[in-house]
Motif scaffolding. Sequence first.
Motif, PDB file in Angstrom:
ATOM      1  N   SER A  85       0.825  -1.209   0.000  1.00 24.62           N
ATOM      2  CA  SER A  85       0.000   0.000   0.000  1.00 24.62           C
ATOM      3  C   SER A  85       0.856   1.255   0.000  1.00 24.62           C
ATOM      4  O   SER A  85       0.547   2.238  -0.684  1.00 24.62           O
ATOM      5  CB  SER A  85      -0.929   0.003   1.211  1.00 24.62           C
ATOM      6  N   THR A  86       1.934   1.234   0.765  1.00 24.63           N
ATOM      7  CA  THR A  86       2.820   2.390   0.825  1.00 24.63           C
ATOM      8  C   THR A  86       3.496   2.633  -0.520  1.00 24.63           C
ATOM      9  O   THR A  86       3.579   3.778  -0.995  1.00 24.63           O
ATOM     10  CB  THR A  86       3.871   2.194   1.929  1.00 24.63           C
ATOM     11  N   ILE A  87       3.983   1.585  -1.133  1.00 27.38           N
ATOM     12  CA  ILE A  87       4.620   1.728  -2.452  1.00 27.38           C
ATOM     13  C   ILE A  87       3.619   2.285  -3.468  1.00 27.38           C
ATOM     14  O   ILE A  87       3.915   3.233  -4.206  1.00 27.38           O
ATOM     15  CB  ILE A  87       5.169   0.373  -2.935  1.00 27.38           C
ATOM     16  N   GLY A  88       2.432   1.708  -3.501  1.00 28.65           N
ATOM     17  CA  GLY A  88       1.428   2.177  -4.442  1.00 28.65           C
ATOM     18  C   GLY A  88       1.008   3.608  -4.195  1.00 28.65           C
ATOM     19  O   GLY A  88       0.876   4.406  -5.127  1.00 28.65           O
ATOM     20  N   SER A  89       0.816   3.957  -2.934  1.00 29.55           N
ATOM     21  CA  SER A  89       0.364   5.303  -2.587  1.00 29.55           C
ATOM     22  C   SER A  89       1.402   6.353  -2.932  1.00 29.55           C
ATOM     23  O   SER A  89       1.086   7.398  -3.519  1.00 29.55           O
ATOM     24  CB  SER A  89       0.015   5.368  -1.101  1.00 29.55           C
ATOM     25  N   VAL A  90       2.655   6.104  -2.604  1.00 30.13           N
ATOM     26  CA  VAL A  90       3.710   7.098  -2.827  1.00 30.13           C
ATOM     27  C   VAL A  90       4.003   7.258  -4.316  1.00 30.13           C
ATOM     28  O   VAL A  90       4.101   8.390  -4.821  1.00 30.13           O
ATOM     29  CB  VAL A  90       4.993   6.711  -2.061  1.00 30.13           C
ATOM     30  N   LEU A  91       4.145   6.160  -5.037  1.00 29.94           N
ATOM     31  CA  LEU A  91       4.480   6.256  -6.464  1.00 29.94           C
ATOM     32  C   LEU A  91       3.352   6.903  -7.261  1.00 29.94           C
ATOM     33  O   LEU A  91       3.595   7.791  -8.089  1.00 29.94           O
ATOM     34  CB  LEU A  91       4.794   4.863  -7.021  1.00 29.94           C
TER      35      LEU A  91
END
Length: 281
Positions: A85-91
């Motif tokens: 979720s963090t990777i998807g949200s930030v990118l």
Amino acid sequence: MAIKRKTWQLIAQQLLLIVLTFVMLYPLLWMTVSSFKDNSTIFTTAHSLVPNKLNFDSYVEGWKGFGGITFTTFFKNSFIITILSTIGSVLSSTLIAYGFARIKFSGKQIWFVCMMITMMLPYEIIMVPQYIMFNWFGWVNTYWPLILPTFFGTPFFIFLIMQFIRTIPHEIDEAAKIDGCSKFMIFSRIIMPLIVPAMMTSAIFSFYWRWDDFMGPLLYLNQPQLYPVSLGLKMFSDPDSITNWSALFAMSTVSILPVFIIFFMFQRYIVEGISTSGLKG
């Protein structure tokens, strides 16, 4: 006299800060200390922050979990949900923020206003429509409803990163265009390296929010083997029997360790990502 007065004012300020810090940390200290107490003495000695003896049995019992599902599974599930979720949200937020900050397109202001309005919507308003939609997709009891929406951007992160990008001079983009760079090359090779502090700040906040998320997993996950830590802790509380409070406090103490580790490793990015500009002289 003026120097003495300033000294006493400084001492008073420091004492006040120490007292306020203790008041804020007291629940956390009480929970940590209680995790080392016997289950029968937690509330009889609730006034004491010093256990009579260090009892690690609560950590062993707590880690065993329930029904053959240990907290190793709960932690693994939490890390899967949180990291993806963090990777998807930030990118995704970084890419969208670059579009708002640097690319001209029709309806840009309208889309930006719509994005900002979504920040004001309570989760309870979209909770039921989202559940109906994901249930129609057949995604209930999977991680997709918890992970996939983050790949479409997070409004707060978009706004934060967009403000950071706006501090970068446009002359850099123009120079890159002269050298033959496309918009994506400018974004990936020039803009992204300069906005790392803002991206790290977004990643830290995203990690906190996803790790602590309780309502999302409670809505979409039905099988205990899919539960994250937040739902695993809930299973300790049983109104129909005796709650193992010491094991609950022990696993609660362990569950906040990743949050502390992330904070102390990357805390400098929080202030830097919010208060500094994109370029440093």
